[in-house]
Design a protein around this motif. Sequence first.
Motif, PDB file in Angstrom:
ATOM      1  N   GLU A 132       0.826  -1.200   0.000  1.00  0.00           N
ATOM      2  CA  GLU A 132       0.000   0.000   0.000  1.00  0.00           C
ATOM      3  C   GLU A 132       0.865   1.257   0.000  1.00  0.00           C
ATOM      4  N   VAL A 133       0.576   2.166  -0.913  1.00  0.00           N
ATOM      5  CA  VAL A 133       1.239   3.462  -0.986  1.00  0.00           C
ATOM      6  C   VAL A 133       0.230   4.519  -0.558  1.00  0.00           C
ATOM      7  N   ALA A 134       0.561   5.268   0.468  1.00  0.00           N
ATOM      8  CA  ALA A 134      -0.382   6.220   1.054  1.00  0.00           C
ATOM      9  C   ALA A 134      -0.556   7.447   0.170  1.00  0.00           C
ATOM     10  N   THR A 135      -1.785   7.690  -0.243  1.00  0.00           N
ATOM     11  CA  THR A 135      -2.072   8.856  -1.076  1.00  0.00           C
ATOM     12  C   THR A 135      -1.715  10.148  -0.360  1.00  0.00           C
ATOM     13  N   ALA A 136      -1.952  10.213   0.956  1.00  0.00           N
ATOM     14  CA  ALA A 136      -1.642  11.435   1.708  1.00  0.00           C
ATOM     15  C   ALA A 136      -0.159  11.774   1.623  1.00  0.00           C
ATOM     16  N   THR A 137       0.690  10.766   1.669  1.00  0.00           N
ATOM     17  CA  THR A 137       2.135  11.002   1.556  1.00  0.00           C
ATOM     18  C   THR A 137       2.492  11.495   0.164  1.00  0.00           C
ATOM     19  N   VAL A 138       1.887  10.897  -0.851  1.00  0.00           N
ATOM     20  CA  VAL A 138       2.159  11.309  -2.227  1.00  0.00           C
ATOM     21  C   VAL A 138       1.720  12.755  -2.433  1.00  0.00           C
ATOM     22  N   ARG A 139       0.566  13.125  -1.888  1.00  0.00           N
ATOM     23  CA  ARG A 139       0.102  14.511  -2.005  1.00  0.00           C
ATOM     24  C   ARG A 139       1.081  15.481  -1.340  1.00  0.00           C
ATOM     25  N   ARG A 140       1.671  15.064  -0.227  1.00  0.00           N
ATOM     26  CA  ARG A 140       2.639  15.922   0.444  1.00  0.00           C
ATOM     27  C   ARG A 140       3.834  16.207  -0.467  1.00  0.00           C
ATOM     28  N   LEU A 141       4.214  15.236  -1.271  1.00  0.00           N
ATOM     29  CA  LEU A 141       5.356  15.420  -2.163  1.00  0.00           C
ATOM     30  C   LEU A 141       5.076  16.396  -3.298  1.00  0.00           C
ATOM     31  N   LEU A 142       3.793  16.643  -3.603  1.00  0.00           N
ATOM     32  CA  LEU A 142       3.470  17.573  -4.685  1.00  0.00           C
ATOM     33  C   LEU A 142       4.064  18.954  -4.432  1.00  0.00           C
ATOM     34  N   GLY A 143       4.144  19.347  -3.170  1.00  0.00           N
ATOM     35  CA  GLY A 143       4.673  20.669  -2.848  1.00  0.00           C
ATOM     36  C   GLY A 143       6.077  20.655  -2.303  1.00  0.00           C
ATOM     37  N   ASP A 145      10.101  20.679  -2.292  1.00  0.00           N
ATOM     38  CA  ASP A 145      11.215  21.138  -3.130  1.00  0.00           C
ATOM     39  C   ASP A 145      12.009  19.942  -3.634  1.00  0.00           C
ATOM     40  N   GLY A 146      12.291  19.928  -4.917  1.00  0.00           N
ATOM     41  CA  GLY A 146      13.141  18.904  -5.503  1.00  0.00           C
ATOM     42  C   GLY A 146      12.437  17.641  -5.927  1.00  0.00           C
ATOM     43  N   ALA A 147      11.137  17.494  -5.592  1.00  0.00           N
ATOM     44  CA  ALA A 147      10.419  16.260  -5.906  1.00  0.00           C
ATOM     45  C   ALA A 147       9.707  16.372  -7.246  1.00  0.00           C
ATOM     46  N   CYS A 148       9.781  15.315  -8.031  1.00  0.00           N
ATOM     47  CA  CYS A 148       9.105  15.254  -9.337  1.00  0.00           C
ATOM     48  C   CYS A 148       8.504  13.863  -9.486  1.00  0.00           C
ATOM     49  N   LEU A 149       7.188  13.777  -9.319  1.00  0.00           N
ATOM     50  CA  LEU A 149       6.453  12.524  -9.468  1.00  0.00           C
ATOM     51  C   LEU A 149       6.027  12.369 -10.913  1.00  0.00           C
ATOM     52  N   LEU A 150       6.207  11.162 -11.453  1.00  0.00           N
ATOM     53  CA  LEU A 150       5.957  10.942 -12.876  1.00  0.00           C
ATOM     54  C   LEU A 150       5.138   9.684 -13.112  1.00  0.00           C
ATOM     55  N   LEU A 151       4.196   9.788 -14.046  1.00  0.00           N
ATOM     56  CA  LEU A 151       3.452   8.646 -14.554  1.00  0.00           C
ATOM     57  C   LEU A 151       3.926   8.351 -15.967  1.00  0.00           C
ATOM     58  N   ALA A 152       4.146   7.083 -16.268  1.00  0.00           N
ATOM     59  CA  ALA A 152       4.519   6.659 -17.616  1.00  0.00           C
ATOM     60  C   ALA A 152       3.323   5.959 -18.240  1.00  0.00           C
ATOM     61  N   SER A 153       2.943   6.381 -19.447  1.00  0.00           N
ATOM     62  CA  SER A 153       1.741   5.867 -20.088  1.00  0.00           C
ATOM     63  C   SER A 153       2.018   5.387 -21.497  1.00  0.00           C
ATOM     64  N   ARG A 154       1.228   4.417 -21.915  1.00  0.00           N
ATOM     65  CA  ARG A 154       1.139   4.020 -23.311  1.00  0.00           C
ATOM     66  C   ARG A 154      -0.275   4.317 -23.775  1.00  0.00           C
ATOM     67  N   GLU A 155      -0.615   3.904 -24.979  1.00  0.00           N
ATOM     68  CA  GLU A 155      -1.917   4.248 -25.529  1.00  0.00           C
ATOM     69  C   GLU A 155      -3.069   3.779 -24.643  1.00  0.00           C
ATOM     70  N   GLY A 156      -2.882   2.650 -23.973  1.00  0.00           N
ATOM     71  CA  GLY A 156      -3.946   2.125 -23.137  1.00  0.00           C
ATOM     72  C   GLY A 156      -4.055   2.773 -21.772  1.00  0.00           C
ATOM     73  N   GLY A 157      -3.140   3.675 -21.429  1.00  0.00           N
ATOM     74  CA  GLY A 157      -3.190   4.336 -20.134  1.00  0.00           C
ATOM     75  C   GLY A 157      -1.890   4.185 -19.362  1.00  0.00           C
ATOM     76  N   PRO A 158      -1.868   4.605 -18.093  1.00  0.00           N
ATOM     77  CA  PRO A 158      -0.648   4.557 -17.288  1.00  0.00           C
ATOM     78  C   PRO A 158      -0.206   3.134 -16.989  1.00  0.00           C
ATOM     79  N   VAL A 159       1.110   2.905 -17.073  1.00  0.00           N
ATOM     80  CA  VAL A 159       1.663   1.555 -16.887  1.00  0.00           C
ATOM     81  C   VAL A 159       2.794   1.511 -15.866  1.00  0.00           C
ATOM     82  N   ALA A 160       3.328   2.671 -15.460  1.00  0.00           N
ATOM     83  CA  ALA A 160       4.490   2.671 -14.569  1.00  0.00           C
ATOM     84  C   ALA A 160       4.588   4.000 -13.831  1.00  0.00           C
ATOM     85  N   THR A 161       5.347   3.973 -12.730  1.00  0.00           N
ATOM     86  CA  THR A 161       5.578   5.173 -11.935  1.00  0.00           C
ATOM     87  C   THR A 161       7.075   5.416 -11.780  1.00  0.00           C
ATOM     88  N   ALA A 162       7.403   6.641 -11.413  1.00  0.00           N
ATOM     89  CA  ALA A 162       8.779   6.993 -11.063  1.00  0.00           C
ATOM     90  C   ALA A 162       8.746   8.263 -10.229  1.00  0.00           C
TER      91      ALA A 162
END
Length: 236
Positions: A132-143, A145-162
């Motif tokens: 389980e990855v906590a959404t609240a923690t991920v939201r905290r990273l949005l603001g 400094d230095g953090a860049c959350l990325l979704l990787a997608s193909r035609e069918g939609g998102p397939v990976a994170t980084a």
Amino acid sequence: MNDTQLDKANIDNLTALWRAMGSEPGGMAGLQASRGWPHRFWFDWDHQPELKGHELARLPPRAMVPVWTAGSALERALTSQGFGLVLEQRAMHLAVDGEGSRPEGGLRLSRVLTPAQAECWAALCGRAFGYEVATATVRRLLGADGACLLLASREGGPVATALLFHTGEVVGIHQVGVVPEHRGQGIAHELMLQLMALAREQGARYLTLQASAAGEGLYRRLGFVPRFSFSSYRRG
């Protein structure tokens, strides 16, 4: 930086990320605690703790304690208190040289900027890693400094994170995960090439990561230098 300085910078980047996720004093001198995901209780790279067994015994059951140096007093104290090995990783780094360019392929990277996108990232990352990855923690990273959350997608939609995290001359590469149904299609390799190019664009001089056994071969093929292994322990 020389290799020894890069070893410290590697772990400093990782622990700075944990702090950005939300941490507090862990109940003994020098100990930092992340009581939600990622559930890490850690001492910084250059801190040599004076340990008392009863203090370690008070750590919560889900707490995972990384040990940067094999055979250290911390490792001995953990095992004496019934903590068992649950994760082994290898610190690796790569010196960035040349300008390079983004690889062409079917994978598209998009930055996570909104709470809704953070929720999608957390769910996808959780599927990729099997916890389980906590959404609240991920939201905290949005603001953060230095953090860049990325979704990787193909035609069918998102397939990976980084996740890229910038500290000084270093960009750390974290949470690179492909969901199970899309593995074996070269996505991790293409994603890493794009992340390396993006980090170069962000001005990184060095890239760092902490590899699992499953990912180490890929990182070696991409030129990352293996340095040292470290272990994480949890009670029971």
